[in-house]
Design a protein around this motif. Structure first.
Motif, PDB file in Angstrom:
ATOM      1  N   ASP A 499      42.700  52.429  43.866  1.00  3.92           N
ATOM      2  CA  ASP A 499      41.434  52.107  44.515  1.00  3.92           C
ATOM      3  C   ASP A 499      41.044  50.642  44.317  1.00  3.92           C
ATOM      4  N   ILE A 500      40.693  49.998  45.410  1.00  5.85           N
ATOM      5  CA  ILE A 500      40.396  48.562  45.348  1.00  5.85           C
ATOM      6  C   ILE A 500      39.165  48.261  44.498  1.00  5.85           C
ATOM      7  N   GLU A 501      38.133  49.076  44.677  1.00  5.27           N
ATOM      8  CA  GLU A 501      36.913  48.826  43.913  1.00  5.27           C
ATOM      9  C   GLU A 501      37.161  48.936  42.417  1.00  5.27           C
ATOM     10  N   MET A 502      37.936  49.958  42.033  1.00  3.60           N
ATOM     11  CA  MET A 502      38.256  50.131  40.622  1.00  3.60           C
ATOM     12  C   MET A 502      39.029  48.929  40.100  1.00  3.60           C
ATOM     13  N   GLN A 503      40.007  48.479  40.904  1.00  2.00           N
ATOM     14  CA  GLN A 503      40.793  47.314  40.495  1.00  2.00           C
ATOM     15  C   GLN A 503      39.888  46.107  40.268  1.00  2.00           C
ATOM     16  N   ASN A 504      38.994  45.891  41.234  1.00  2.73           N
ATOM     17  CA  ASN A 504      38.134  44.718  41.128  1.00  2.73           C
ATOM     18  C   ASN A 504      37.219  44.789  39.915  1.00  2.73           C
ATOM     19  N   GLU A 505      36.655  45.968  39.688  1.00  2.00           N
ATOM     20  CA  GLU A 505      35.722  46.106  38.574  1.00  2.00           C
ATOM     21  C   GLU A 505      36.451  45.898  37.249  1.00  2.00           C
ATOM     22  N   ALA A 506      37.650  46.483  37.126  1.00  2.00           N
ATOM     23  CA  ALA A 506      38.409  46.330  35.884  1.00  2.00           C
ATOM     24  C   ALA A 506      38.798  44.870  35.685  1.00  2.00           C
ATOM     25  N   LEU A 507      39.185  44.216  36.781  1.00  2.00           N
ATOM     26  CA  LEU A 507      39.558  42.810  36.682  1.00  2.00           C
ATOM     27  C   LEU A 507      38.357  41.954  36.283  1.00  2.00           C
ATOM     28  N   LYS A 508      37.213  42.298  36.839  1.00  2.00           N
ATOM     29  CA  LYS A 508      35.990  41.572  36.509  1.00  2.00           C
ATOM     30  C   LYS A 508      35.710  41.689  35.013  1.00  2.00           C
ATOM     31  N   SER A 509      35.870  42.898  34.475  1.00  3.66           N
ATOM     32  CA  SER A 509      35.631  43.098  33.051  1.00  3.66           C
ATOM     33  C   SER A 509      36.615  42.279  32.225  1.00  3.66           C
ATOM     34  N   LEU A 510      37.889  42.334  32.596  1.00  4.23           N
ATOM     35  CA  LEU A 510      38.882  41.559  31.851  1.00  4.23           C
ATOM     36  C   LEU A 510      38.555  40.079  31.905  1.00  4.23           C
ATOM     37  N   THR A 511      38.135  39.598  33.086  1.00  5.21           N
ATOM     38  CA  THR A 511      37.803  38.186  33.233  1.00  5.21           C
ATOM     39  C   THR A 511      36.687  37.794  32.280  1.00  5.21           C
ATOM     40  N   SER A 512      35.652  38.626  32.216  1.00  6.97           N
ATOM     41  CA  SER A 512      34.530  38.239  31.367  1.00  6.97           C
ATOM     42  C   SER A 512      34.920  38.359  29.891  1.00  6.97           C
ATOM     43  N   LEU A 513      35.738  39.352  29.556  1.00  6.38           N
ATOM     44  CA  LEU A 513      36.145  39.500  28.160  1.00  6.38           C
ATOM     45  C   LEU A 513      37.103  38.400  27.721  1.00  6.38           C
ATOM     46  N   ALA A 514      37.885  37.879  28.677  1.00 11.14           N
ATOM     47  CA  ALA A 514      38.869  36.848  28.328  1.00 11.14           C
ATOM     48  C   ALA A 514      38.203  35.639  27.698  1.00 11.14           C
ATOM     49  N   ASN A 515      36.971  35.359  28.087  1.00 16.49           N
ATOM     50  CA  ASN A 515      36.283  34.209  27.508  1.00 16.49           C
ATOM     51  C   ASN A 515      35.787  34.483  26.107  1.00 16.49           C
ATOM     52  N   ILE A 516      35.436  35.747  25.844  1.00 17.23           N
ATOM     53  CA  ILE A 516      34.843  36.077  24.547  1.00 17.23           C
ATOM     54  C   ILE A 516      35.916  36.400  23.521  1.00 17.23           C
ATOM     55  N   MET A 517      36.918  37.148  23.930  1.00 19.39           N
ATOM     56  CA  MET A 517      37.979  37.508  22.994  1.00 19.39           C
ATOM     57  C   MET A 517      39.343  37.239  23.627  1.00 19.39           C
ATOM     58  N   PRO A 518      39.688  35.925  23.795  1.00 21.29           N
ATOM     59  CA  PRO A 518      40.916  35.585  24.515  1.00 21.29           C
ATOM     60  C   PRO A 518      42.166  36.182  23.890  1.00 21.29           C
ATOM     61  N   SER A 566      43.564  28.613  25.690  1.00 25.52           N
ATOM     62  CA  SER A 566      44.735  29.166  25.005  1.00 25.52           C
ATOM     63  C   SER A 566      45.492  30.114  25.944  1.00 25.52           C
ATOM     64  N   LEU A 567      44.763  30.827  26.804  1.00 24.76           N
ATOM     65  CA  LEU A 567      45.437  31.709  27.747  1.00 24.76           C
ATOM     66  C   LEU A 567      46.189  30.904  28.799  1.00 24.76           C
ATOM     67  N   PHE A 568      45.564  29.821  29.255  1.00 23.40           N
ATOM     68  CA  PHE A 568      46.233  28.983  30.253  1.00 23.40           C
ATOM     69  C   PHE A 568      47.517  28.402  29.671  1.00 23.40           C
ATOM     70  N   ALA A 569      47.424  27.934  28.419  1.00 22.94           N
ATOM     71  CA  ALA A 569      48.608  27.371  27.759  1.00 22.94           C
ATOM     72  C   ALA A 569      49.722  28.416  27.690  1.00 22.94           C
ATOM     73  N   ALA A 570      49.370  29.684  27.552  1.00 24.39           N
ATOM     74  CA  ALA A 570      50.390  30.725  27.498  1.00 24.39           C
ATOM     75  C   ALA A 570      50.973  31.018  28.873  1.00 24.39           C
ATOM     76  N   VAL A 571      50.161  30.830  29.912  1.00 24.47           N
ATOM     77  CA  VAL A 571      50.588  31.179  31.269  1.00 24.47           C
ATOM     78  C   VAL A 571      51.557  30.143  31.842  1.00 24.47           C
ATOM     79  N   VAL A 572      51.303  28.851  31.568  1.00 19.98           N
ATOM     80  CA  VAL A 572      52.097  27.788  32.200  1.00 19.98           C
ATOM     81  C   VAL A 572      53.604  27.968  31.995  1.00 19.98           C
TER      82      VAL A 572
END
Lengths: 1103, 170
Positions: A499-518, A566-572
């Protein structure tokens, strides 16, 4: 002196200048010596005692004005004392009071004015002046005087005590002027803070509260700028200035809360919210039930969201205040008493949580819970157990979802009150912990189950994600294990849920958490995501059994999550690794194969994700950008360059234009975010590679693979090498003005580049070289040091090719393109050579085949090109350059258009039509790029030309012109309304794909048929001529034109007055009916929108 | 406020899956986009309920599944579900849908509007009124009624942010 005085006194009211001059002379004269003031008073003597009130007043005015303008050092202390006495005594003379007050105000600003003088003056004013009998200016002066007195002589004024308070109340009583009220409200606050008001609380309250609620509406051309909001805030601050007002204010405010006027309600609620902290819990407590009753209505039956939000805020402020109250005697705590009816009302509504009133109930509980720790504890213990058992006993998913929404409100409230998880949490008191902690396990279980439920009702599962996310954000709530479980669920949803909505919501949560607990998010999400990305093109095609996310989808997720440094450095490195594998697989491992090329879409997507991340990071001002100039950029440059120097120059995905564009974009975004020193080093290295062809300095250089020299700036090099010139261009176009290029002879370099640009058969390379040349001429022409070179060498060189009729067309076009870029560079820096070049371009409009290129060249010259010579890339862009260019070109363009139509006497031939077309195209480029205010002032003479543009077949020109009409409709109502008779039928024609079948005839109403273009008859005949010729042929109105025409017609309906539109209404509605059946959905949507707007037209003025 | 027929109706979330996904040939000038049930649903989903500041979609009065469109056969069937079986607003809601489609669909379509079977106590009467051309026309002659209809339609949009770059911005 006497002469001056008599001039002034005798001057008539209508010779103000004479009077002013006399005063000026007197002030100058008095300023020369302290004695002169005495002379002035003596001279005025007879007038001050005159029988005529008019004369006395005028004499007083003279003295007061003199005192106000005079340099105060010219007046000694003694004189000030005498003058104060004199002024105070004379306040009995009513005719002179306004002028006397001005004098006192002037005196009160003197350094030698003493506290005693102040008391004396105040007493006199309070005793002798009946303020409200005078006109506004006099009253204003009184308030200004009090203001000055309280500000400067507070100590002395305080000795007057309640005498002054009482007197002030008298002065204010009945005041109506907004200017005076603004001043009075400030004074009331000062008085409340600094004087003993105990004896006069009720009087002071009454004289203040009588203005509530403010219903003031400023006059249409309000010169004073006082709005109702200014007054409201001023009054509110008075009411909230002392707890003594509480017992008077609260009953009245509650009464106004039940008023029918929305603005009075709003004002009441906001005032209650402002007063509550000042009045304190003991004052609020007796009214707690009434307050709830009043606010409840506003929330449950809110007429708009704004009012509801204000009511909720007010509720929260009251609850906060009551929480600090102490219980009296045997009664329960004030807060408990306040919450009791609220809780029972809300819980009653929540018995059926899927109904409409449940949502506001949840919001009410949220506001209460946010108010304080005791309130939160009380609300939580009273409601959560019931809500949880309701949840368990319900099997209706809509009901379950609604209950989760309420629990979400509680989680939000807790976060506001008790803090967010994250690095800053140490500042908090560790005992200050949310009461929800008791229910943590149940919450975690419920929300987890909701996420994992296989329910078809998505909203329930979405609420589950939101709940887990909110719990992670709560400070000191979930354990690390629980957090990692939740994050794991999110990752699984992103990767597997259909489901697209579920995907988006989960991604949104991960995005916001990535800043707090990378580290948590990075460790759990990134490896899983990269696992899903294919390594080879073949991997992308097979594997249809297990449904897999597309690379595009995964990369989008990576782009959202990996912003944190730190996440960007891991992605490159991971992206580079994938890219490396792809580049090798497409070229047989040795970089020289030819077994088919990899489709560049996937590698481009990989790189674009890095580019998007870098852009977002630049936006967020991350500081880790520069380090990627030493690592990421050289690596990518190598990957693009090395395949071009191998023996066979076989196909390689890294050679594609798309890849070069993205690599260029990555280089540019980093380049423009580093300082001059770093730029300089980098440019040096780049010149070494691209100009010297020295590849050995690059990382990963392999001598055995360099079989052919690297000469990207040559007109005869391999095409793949030539294409890489665009990478050099991104570096140079991104240079700061201070970053000098590492060459000895800039002119020689420029000339060489231009020569290649004109002779190369490769348009892609030419574009890159033109950008480099334009950047050099724009940024490095300091002190016009290049002007001479430009006029004697470079421009003649280009012009010669352009004019050379024996040369092939492609060569001339090439020269003209480069010429346009050069012109742009100079126009931006307002160099006169640039204007001359634009003039030359206009002369080319009637040259066969070159005309169109020259006209389109105007897009280059005045249009904005992404990333080239923009403000962000440090171009020299002088103020108002667009306006100057407009002023220079427009007359020539208009003249050229008119000239080319009149020169062909037997009627517009096809060739003259083409020339006129070129003028219109160039004009449309200019119009599209000038600031709107200028467009509006210059519009009237251009309008006939614009109308004319609509009848040319060129769809780009039409769409652009319609856009111009649409953008000016709002500001140029009258002008557009005058031309509706021509415009509406033309636009209606343009809404149909063929345009020819329009049935439009001018409206029947004779008065509304406008005939305004009469001043230019030649134009009008021209229009008819072209319309008929083009109407016969297949004029194809593209989707873009049709959409634009519909939007423009809609804009007319929105902005123009009903009376102007009504003659066309039936015609428009009728013609648009056919557009409802357009074959393109976009067009139909616009037609529906536009037709609704025309349907809605009515003469009624409704709000 | 207390005179509302249904003062506290159930609210439904609008489903994201009910949004049209853009296709690549939406931008292709020559491709033909047929009128489908999604397009008709988009036209009527945001009409306001006469009683509440809520849309017909939020009250589940209109649902994508209850719309049938035959573009080639020029027929449209819209079924709607009143919030309660005795809802006296059913005819008005139906009239709003009728007017909206009259204004927004090409006239080649024959549009049938009816109450979903078994959801209203006098569904037959309501259906008869809504599909009688003359009675609809007569209803719209009533200026008061027309005003109410226009008010409900004032919120109606086709759920679109401009999807084509407008020429001014291009």
């Amino acid at each position: 002196m006497d002469r001056l005085i008599s001039t002034f006194i005798l001057s008539q009211t209508d010779s103000q200048e004479q009077a002013d001059a006399a005063i000026n002379d007197i002030v100058n004269d008095v300023g020369t010596s302290p004695m002169k003031l005495l002379l002035l008073v003596q001279g005025l003597g007879e007038y001050l005692t005159s029988e005529e009130a008019f004369v006395r007043s005028k004499a007083t005015a003279l003295l007061s004005t003199t005192l106000a303008t005079l340099d105060q050092s010219k007046v000694n202390a003694n004189a000030v004392g005498v003058l104060v006495d004199f002024y105070c005594d004379r306040l009995t003379d009513q005719a002179c009071v306004p002028e006397l007050l001005k004098g006192l105000l002037a005196l009160s600003k003197y350094d030698k004015f003493t506290g005693d003088d102040c008391i004396k003056a105040c007493k006199a004013v309070l005793a002798l002046v009946n303020v409200q009998t005078y006109q506004q200016t006099a009253r204003h002066t009184v308030f200004l005087f009090f203001d000055q007195a309280i500000r400067q002589y507070l100590k002395s004024m305080q000795t007057l005590g309640s005498e002054f308070v009482f007197g002030f109340i008298q002065c204010l009583d009945g005041e109506k002027d907004p200017r005076n009220l603004m001043l009075a409200f400030t004074l009331i606050k000062e008085i409340i803070q600094n004087f003993d008001i105990a004896q006069h609380v009720e009087d002071l309250f009454e004289v203040t509260f009588c203005y509530f609620p403010i219903t003031f509406r400023p006059p249409p051309d309000d010169p004073y700028g006082i709005t109702a909001d200014h007054l409201k805030v001023g009054l509110r601050e008075c009411l909230a200035a002392t707890p003594y007002f509480a017992k008077f204010a609260l009953p009245l405010l509650l009464e106004k809360l039940s008023s029918s006027s929305g603005s009075a309600k709003k004002d009441s609620m906001e005032t209650i919210a402002a007063c509550a902290p000042v009045y304190g819990s003991s004052a609020l407590e007796p009214y707690s039930e009434e307050l709830w009753n009043g606010l409840r209505n506003e929330i449950f039956h809110a007429t708009n969201d704004d009012l509801e939000q204000i009511a909720l805020n007010t509720l929260q402020v009251i609850a906060t205040e009551l929480s600090v109250g102490v219980s009296m005697g045997s009664n329960s705590d004030p807060i408990e008493k306040f919450l009791r009816p609220i809780l029972s009302d809300c819980m009653a509504q929540l018995e059926k949580p899927e109904l409409k009133l449940a949502k506001p109930s949840g919001r009410i509980l949220k506001s209460c819970a946010m108010a304080s720790d005791p309130a939160c504890t009380a609300v939580t213990s009273a409601t959560i157990p019931t809500l949880l058992s309701q949840y368990t006993s319900s099997d209706q998913s809509t009901r379950k979802k609604a209950l989760l929404d309420v629990l979400l409100d509680f989680l939000d409230a807790s976060r506001t009150l008790y803090g967010t998880a994250g690095p800053k949490e140490t500042e908090r008191d560790n005992d200050f912990i949310t009461p929800l902690l008791t229910f943590k396990d149940r919450f975690f279980e419920i929300f987890t189950n909701a996420v994992l439920s296989s329910n078809e009702y998505n909203a329930l599962r979405l609420a589950g994600i939101k709940g887990l996310h909110a719990m992670i954000l709560l400070r000191e709530f979930l354990s690390e294990t629980e957090i990692s479980y939740a994050v794991q669920y999110f990752v699984r949803i992103v990767l597997e849920d259909p489901d697209i909505e579920m995907q988006n919501e989960a991604l949104k949560s991960l995005t916001s958490l990535a800043n707090i607990m990378p580290s948590t998010v990075g460790a759990m999400a990134l490896p899983e995501l990269f696992e899903q990305l294919p390594d080879t093109p073949s991997e992308m095609e097979i594997d249809t059994v297990i449904p897999r996310r597309t690379p595009q989808y995964i990369l989008n997720a990576v782009t959202k999550i990996a912003l944190e440094p730190s996440l960007f450095a891991a992605v490159v490195p991971q992206v580079l690794e994938k890219l490396g594998k792809l580049a090798r697989s497409g070229s047989n491992g040795n970089g020289d194969g030819d077994d088919g090329v990899v489709d560049p879409a996937y590698p481009i997507a990989l790189l674009t994700s890095l580019l998007d991340l870098l852009r977002a990071k630049a936006e967020l001002k991350h500081e880790d950008l520069p380090k990627y100039l030493d690592y990421l950029v050289p690596h990518l440059l190598g990957m693009c360059i090395f395949p071009t120097v191998t023996e066979r120059d076989g196909p390689n995905v890294m050679k594609s234009h798309g890849i070069l564009e993205v690599v260029g974009g990555i280089t540019r975004v980093i380049m423009i975010h580093v300082d001059t020193a770093v730029q300089k080093t980098f440019v040096q290295a780049i010149f070494n590679i691209f100009v010297m062809g020295n590849l050995s300095v690059m990382a990963n250089y392999d001598q055995n693979r360099e079989k052919v020299p690297f000469t990207p700036l040559s007109a005869t090099a391999r095409e793949s090498q030539q294409n890489t010139a665009t990478l050099l261009a991104t570096v140079i176009t991104g240079c700061r003005q201070e970053t000098a290029l590492p060459v000895d002879d800039l002119e020689a370099l420029t000339e060489a580049l231009v020569n290649v640009a004109v002779t190369t058969p490769n348009a892609y390379q030419r574009q890159a070289l033109s950008e480099i040349v334009a950047t050099i001429v724009n940024k490095y022409n300091k002190g016009n040091c290049l002007n001479n070179f430009l006029t004697t060498k470079l421009i003649p060189r280009l012009q010669q090719t352009i004019q050379d009729e024996s040369a092939v067309y492609e060569a001339r076009e090439a020269a003209l393109t480069t010429y346009s870029w050069l012109a742009k560079a100079l126009v931006l820096s307002v160099n006169s050579i640039g204007y001359e070049m634009a003039g030359e371009m206009m002369k080319l409009f009637n040259v066969p085949r070159m005309g169109r290129v020259a006209a389109d060249g105007f897009r280059i010259v005045i249009g904005e090109q992404a990333d080239i010579l923009t403000k962000e890339t440090f171009a020299v862009r002088r103020l108002l350059y667009k306006q100057r260019f407009f002023n220079y070109c427009t007359p020539v363009l208009v003249q050229g258009f008119v000239g080319s139509s009149s020169s062909s006497s037997p009627g517009p031939s096809s060739s003259s039509n083409e020339v006129r077309h070129h003028f219109l195209v160039a004009l449309s480029h200019v119009l599209r790029n000038i600031p709107k205010p200028i467009l509006l002032t210059e519009l009237p003479p251009l309008l006939p030309l614009l109308v004319h543009s609509l009848s040319f077949p060129d769809p780009e020109l039409k769409a652009s012109t319609i856009g111009t009409f649409q953008s000016v409709t709002k500001e140029a109502k009258e002008l557009i309304a005058e031309h509706l008779g021509t415009l509406v039928p033309l636009l209606l024609q343009l809404t149909l794909p063929t345009g020819a079948a329009a049935t439009s005839t001018p409206p029947a109403s004779g008065t509304a048929t406008p005939t305004t273009v009469g001043s230019t008859p030649t134009l009008m005949t021209g229009i008819t001529a072209t319309t008929t010729t083009s109407g016969a042929g297949a004029t194809l109105n593209t989707m873009k034109v049709r959409v634009a025409a519909l939007q423009c017609l809609g804009e007319l309906a929105k902005d123009l007055p009903f009376t102007a539109l009504v003659p066309y209404k039936q015609q428009v509605l009728k013609d648009l009916e056919r557009v409802l059946d357009d074959k393109k959905r976009f067009v139909r949507r616009e037609a529906v929108e536009c037709r609704s707007l025309w349907f809605a037209l009515s003469g009624n003025v409704s709000a | 406020m207390s005179t509302l027929i249904n003062a506290n109706p159930t609210i439904y979330e609008s489903k994201a899956s009910n949004v049209r996904v853009l296709r690549s040939d939406d931008d292709d000038d020559d491709a033909f986009d047929a009128i489908d049930s999604q397009e008709v649903f988009d036209l009527i989903r945001s009409i306001s309920d006469p009683e509440h500041p809520l849309s017909l979609e939020q009250l589940n009065v209109t649902q994508l599944e209850h719309i049938q469109v035959d573009d080639d056969g020029n027929r449209v069937l819209v079924e709607f579900t009143p919030t309660i079986p005795h809802c006296s607003m059913a005819t008005l809601i139906g009239l709003c849908i009728r007017v909206r489609l009259l204004r927004c669909l090409p006239s080649r379509f024959k549009v049938d509007i009816s109450v979903r079977k078994g959801t209203h106590q006098s569904e037959h009467a309501v259906n008869k009124q809504l599909n009688d051309k003359e009675r609809v026309a007569a209803a719209l002659e009533n200026s008061h009624l027309l005003e109410v209809v226009n008010q409900c339609l004032a919120t109606a949009n086709n759920g679109l942010a401009p999807s084509l770059a407008s020429p001014a911005a291009a």
